[in-house]
Scaffold this motif. Structure first.
Motif, PDB file in Angstrom:
ATOM      1  N   ARG A 104       0.835  -1.208   0.000  1.00  0.00           N
ATOM      2  CA  ARG A 104       0.000   0.000   0.000  1.00  0.00           C
ATOM      3  C   ARG A 104       0.870   1.258   0.000  1.00  0.00           C
ATOM      4  NH1 ARG A 104      -5.254  -0.420   0.285  1.00  0.00           N
ATOM      5  NH2 ARG A 104      -6.185  -2.415   0.844  1.00  0.00           N
ATOM      6  N   ALA A 105       1.930   1.243   0.806  1.00  0.00           N
ATOM      7  CA  ALA A 105       2.834   2.402   0.857  1.00  0.00           C
ATOM      8  C   ALA A 105       3.484   2.646  -0.514  1.00  0.00           C
ATOM      9  CB  ALA A 105       3.894   2.182   1.927  1.00  0.00           C
ATOM     10  N   ASP A 106       3.899   1.596  -1.183  1.00  0.00           N
ATOM     11  CA  ASP A 106       4.542   1.724  -2.509  1.00  0.00           C
ATOM     12  C   ASP A 106       3.570   2.286  -3.542  1.00  0.00           C
ATOM     13  OD1 ASP A 106       6.909   0.810  -1.503  1.00  0.00           O
ATOM     14  OD2 ASP A 106       6.686  -1.253  -2.232  1.00  0.00           O
ATOM     15  N   GLN A 107       2.299   1.903  -3.452  1.00  0.00           N
ATOM     16  CA  GLN A 107       1.303   2.439  -4.394  1.00  0.00           C
ATOM     17  C   GLN A 107       1.149   3.949  -4.211  1.00  0.00           C
ATOM     18  OE1 GLN A 107      -2.387   0.335  -3.882  1.00  0.00           O
ATOM     19  NE2 GLN A 107      -1.764  -1.412  -5.118  1.00  0.00           N
ATOM     20  N   VAL A 108       1.191   4.404  -2.959  1.00  0.00           N
ATOM     21  CA  VAL A 108       1.089   5.849  -2.684  1.00  0.00           C
ATOM     22  C   VAL A 108       2.303   6.572  -3.264  1.00  0.00           C
ATOM     23  CG1 VAL A 108       1.032   7.617  -0.874  1.00  0.00           C
ATOM     24  CG2 VAL A 108      -0.357   5.545  -0.633  1.00  0.00           C
ATOM     25  N   LYS A 109       3.481   6.001  -3.093  1.00  0.00           N
ATOM     26  CA  LYS A 109       4.710   6.619  -3.639  1.00  0.00           C
ATOM     27  C   LYS A 109       4.610   6.789  -5.154  1.00  0.00           C
ATOM     28  CE  LYS A 109       7.939   4.936  -0.105  1.00  0.00           C
ATOM     29  NZ  LYS A 109       8.999   3.952   0.171  1.00  0.00           N
ATOM     30  N   LYS A 110       4.056   5.796  -5.834  1.00  0.00           N
ATOM     31  CA  LYS A 110       3.948   5.854  -7.297  1.00  0.00           C
ATOM     32  C   LYS A 110       3.049   7.000  -7.750  1.00  0.00           C
ATOM     33  CE  LYS A 110       4.661   0.892  -8.009  1.00  0.00           C
ATOM     34  NZ  LYS A 110       3.972  -0.389  -8.227  1.00  0.00           N
ATOM     35  N   ARG A 111       2.067   7.364  -6.894  1.00  0.00           N
ATOM     36  CA  ARG A 111       1.158   8.457  -7.293  1.00  0.00           C
ATOM     37  C   ARG A 111       1.865   9.806  -7.241  1.00  0.00           C
ATOM     38  NH1 ARG A 111      -2.664   5.579  -3.722  1.00  0.00           N
ATOM     39  NH2 ARG A 111      -3.685   4.062  -5.071  1.00  0.00           N
ATOM     40  N   ASN A 112       2.958   9.890  -6.474  1.00  0.00           N
ATOM     41  CA  ASN A 112       3.831  11.067  -6.481  1.00  0.00           C
ATOM     42  C   ASN A 112       3.089  12.365  -6.153  1.00  0.00           C
ATOM     43  OD1 ASN A 112       6.420  11.993  -6.678  1.00  0.00           O
ATOM     44  ND2 ASN A 112       6.249  12.543  -8.843  1.00  0.00           N
TER      45      ASN A 112
END
Length: 796
Positions: free
Chosen positions: A717-725
């Motif tokens: 979930r944290a990685d998905q948020v990072k991808k949204r930038n």
């Protein structure tokens, strides 16, 4: 000022409290606000526990500081006047309070539970709130307290030790009901309170109030175990000081006012042993009988003779388990209880420890065992040719490998949980308790090497073991850890830190079963004792399913006639002396008017074994056929189900669909509030994470287990948020804070990042003060908005 905009607390302080004080109630001694009167049920799942919701009354009003007579439930002004009434009635019922009020600050809804009012429920203005004297007068009419002497008795306050300790609500109910019954002239009073709920402290407060008011001047406290008398004298009864003495087996001193006495010390088979007769029959005004379900319940017992001799005194019986059989009745003697507080209520309120049950079935117990033709036991006795099953084990047949298997399962459990958890192993007799001690010693060589007292047999016949009883029940003493016993430890053993109760005894008596379970029901938070385990090898816990297990006692007493023999499967209880030895009847006329088989007499901690052959066999293999864990459910019944099944059912009671849960989750300002709510309903997500996966977010655990959704780990979930930038819209310091919060979430979960105090911890404190970090967002509201947006992205 717009009343509708005021909080519930504001309504209380500006309107309700003001109205009560103006009616004449003293703010410091008679009015208590926001009173939590239960502790919150302890909910156990796996190795973890939490506490459920406490019952909290907005106001309880007291007369003379110790008698609760009114409950008030407050609501804010958006609610109607009577909106809190049903909740208040629930509390009033629990507290035994007759007058119930609900208010929103405009007026009071008044409900009178006494049955004496013209109308049960009316609305009154704030200025019409009744005065203390008005409600007290109505209370006295309701309770039948009519004379000045009776009122003086009831108004006498509790003993105050200066520490602020006051009786718990159920103790107050028991004390007040007893004192009021005696003030009305009732001569026989029964109190039923579950083991671990403070019967002796309750008895002390009853005696104190009756003694201080002058209603009862000379008082006798009777018990049937020396340890009970000594504990009482040195602990709860200590405030009586020089007015108190313990009667021993010699000439009595009649200059005291409070007497503590062991039944066996003042009675005997010879007339000169009946020391109680040195007092005149009218010497005592009050006799309090501890554990009155035992000897004193029997109509023709030697102990009852004391009560008969002092028949003019008021008799108060205390018990956790009223004895109600065809031969013996507590209720027939004392009358219906003036108050009952059960094990189930104690657990529900959070004052007693809940339990989980580990049921272990052994093949030879269930399938039976038959000897081969002419087979001899270890001592050369020919074994009677028949099928031996669970009822025979350790009574007529000893399978040594079975004893070893039971000891092995106990050892495995303690090794996996806590090797120093105080443990009581209930065996069928002294011989069985000794064999169990030996088996446990052989399986725990390292622990026994640390201390030979790691395992002790504590039975009535053995001085070395009995001498260790005080050390066993003392939380500060590590040894003994495991006590093997038969009957000696069923009652009067205040083992606050006992975490494991092992039942390897054939139990038919509900009274005895309750007493054994009671050894584990005390809570000791200082020693991390919140719940306990019952390990059952002989199907004793099937008694939990009995409709009478925790209900009101039902009289089934039938007076015995001349020709009423005891059924062969009945157990006859025999009076014990101080050392656990049977007391012979004074003369043949004192014997029970029926015949019996000596092999079936329980002698407190052992049995007469004449007439009963016991075969000992060493070469028969045994094995476990089934093992299951059962939890005590919210309704008090045992449930056998997996953690996942329980969680699924519980969550679906709150949220019938995934959409309903998602809507609540997305709208919640703090996700931790939802998680706390679920915890109070028994959903322990930490225990579930150990079962399903430790890297999953609480949100994913719920969606996966309750609604069959595929889970994501916190890191995913944290990685998905990072991808949204999306962090780029913030300044450098704010962006850095959000990135660290995201990492913290990935490591520990949502609850930690919702608490603003996290900004005072590493690595944030190296970046500046919490207020400086919040300023980077433009102030606290902007920081909270940024956190909400982060959560929105996490659960998108």
């Amino acid at each position: 000022m717009d009343k509708k905009s005021l909080s519930e607390r504001d309504i209380c302080s500006k309107y309700i409290t003001l109205a009560i004080v103006e009616a004449g109630w003293d703010l410091h001694t008679q009015i208590r606000e926001e009173v939590s009167f239960t502790k919150g049920r302890i909910i156990v799942r796996g190795k973890l526990h939490t506490r459920g919701e406490q019952k909290r009354a907005d106001y309880i009003l007291y007369y003379k500081k110790n008698i609760p007579i009114a409950v008030i439930e407050a609501k804010d002004n958006k609610h109607s006047v009577g909106d809190g009434m049903q909740q208040a009635l629930n509390y009033a019922e629990t507290l035994g309070v007759p007058f119930v009020f609900s208010s929103n600050g405009d007026a009071f809804q008044f409900h009178d539970r006494t049955g004496n009012a013209t109308k049960t429920e009316i609305e009154i203005s704030l200025a019409e709130f009744p005065s203390p004297s008005e409600l007290w007068q109505r209370y006295c009419v309701w309770k039948g307290i009519a004379t000045p002497e009776a009122i003086q008795t009831v108004e006498m306050p509790y003993y105050d030790d200066g520490t602020g300790r006051t009786p718990r609500y159920y103790q107050a109910n028991a004390i007040n009901n007893t004192v009021e019954a005696i003030a009305r002239g009732q001569q026989r009073v029964l109190l039923v309170m579950a083991t671990g709920t403070g019967k002796t402290y309750t008895a002390f407060q009853i005696i104190w109030r009756l003694w201080k008011s002058g209603t009862k001047k000379r008082i006798l406290f009777l018990a049937d175990r020396n340890i009970l008398v000594d504990q009482t004298k040195n602990n709860d009864f200590k405030p009586f000081g020089a007015a108190m003495t313990k009667i021993s087996k010699r000439q009595v001193d009649k200059s005291y006012e409070i007497y503590l006495c062991l039944y066996q010390a003042v009675t005997g088979s010879e007339e000169e042993q009946n020391i109680y007769k040195q007092f005149t029959p009218d010497f005592f005004d009050l006799i309090v009988i501890d554990e009155c379900h035992r000897g004193s319940a029997a109509e023709d017992s030697a102990w009852r003779s004391i009560l008969t001799y002092f028949s003019n005194a008021t008799h108060v019986g205390l018990t956790a388990t009223p004895k109600e059989t065809k031969e013996v009745s507590s209720i027939n003697y004392f009358g219906d209880p003036v108050y009952s507080y059960t094990l189930k209520q104690g657990i529900e309120d959070g004052f007693l420890a809940p339990y989980k049950v580990v049921r272990i079935d052994i093949d030879k117990d269930l399938q039976g065992w038959r000897p081969s033709k002419g087979q001899l036991d270890k001592h050369g006795q020919e074994i009677e040719d028949r099928i031996y099953n669970q009822v025979d084990m350790d009574r007529t047949l000893v399978l040594e490998k079975r004893t070893e298997l039971v000891a092995k399962k106990i050892t495995e459990f303690l090794t996996a949980t806590d090797p120093y958890a105080k443990t009581i192993v209930f065996c069928d007799d002294i011989d069985h308790a000794e064999r169990m001690r030996q088996a446990l010693v052989n399986l725990n060589p390292e622990r026994v090497k640390e201390s030979r007292k790691y395992i002790m047999r504590i039975t009535g016949d053995e001085k070395e073991g009995k001498a260790e009883l005080d050390n066993f029940i003392n939380p500060e003493e590590r040894y003994p850890v495991i006590a093997t016993t038969s009957k000696l430890m069923t009652t009067g053993v205040d083992a606050q830190t006992c975490k494991l109760v092992v039942l390897d005894q054939h139990i038919k008596s509900m009274t005895e079963f309750k007493q054994m379970i009671g050894r584990g029901t005390r809570i000791n938070e200082d020693y991390n004792k919140y719940w306990f385990t019952i390990m059952d090898f002989k199907k004793a816990t099937e008694l939990f399913a009995d409709k009478d297990f925790d209900g009101e006692p039902v009289i089934i007493y039938e007076p015995k006639g001349e020709d009423s023999p005891v059924p062969p499967d009945e157990v006859v209880e025999v009076t014990l002396d101080e050392d656990g030895n049977p007391i012979a009847p004074a003369n043949p006329d004192d014997q029970d008017p029926f015949t019996y088989d000596e092999s079936q007499i329980h002698l407190g901690d052992d049995e007469v074994r004449q007439g009963r052959v016991k075969y000992i066999v060493g070469d028969v293999d045994v094995y476990v056929t089934s093992e299951r864990v059962q939890y005590m459910g919210p309704d008090g019944k045992l449930i056998t189900e997996s953690l996942k099944d329980y969680t699924r059912q519980t969550i679906r009671k709150d949220y019938s669909s995934l959409d309903q849960f998602l809507l609540r989750w997305s709208k919640a300002e703090r996700k931790s509030a939802i998680l706390q709510e679920l915890e109070q309903h028994g959903v322990l997500l930490e225990a579930l994470a150990q079962d399903v996966g430790k890297d999953f977010d609480a949100f994913d655990l719920i969606c996966h287990v309750a609604f069959d959704q595929p889970p994501l780990t916190r890191r995913e979930r944290a990685d998905q948020v990072k991808k949204r930038n999306y962090f780029t819209k913030y300044g450098e310091q704010a962006r850095q804070v959000l990135e660290i919060l995201l990492e913290k979430y990935a490591d520990t979960g949502i609850e930690n990042i919702e608490d603003i105090k996290i900004l005072t911890l590493d690595p944030f404190k190296n970046m500046g003060t919490a207020s400086e970090l919040v300023s980077a967002f433009g102030g606290k509201p902007a920081y909270m908005a940024a956190l909400a947006e982060l959560e929105q992205n996490l659960y998108a």
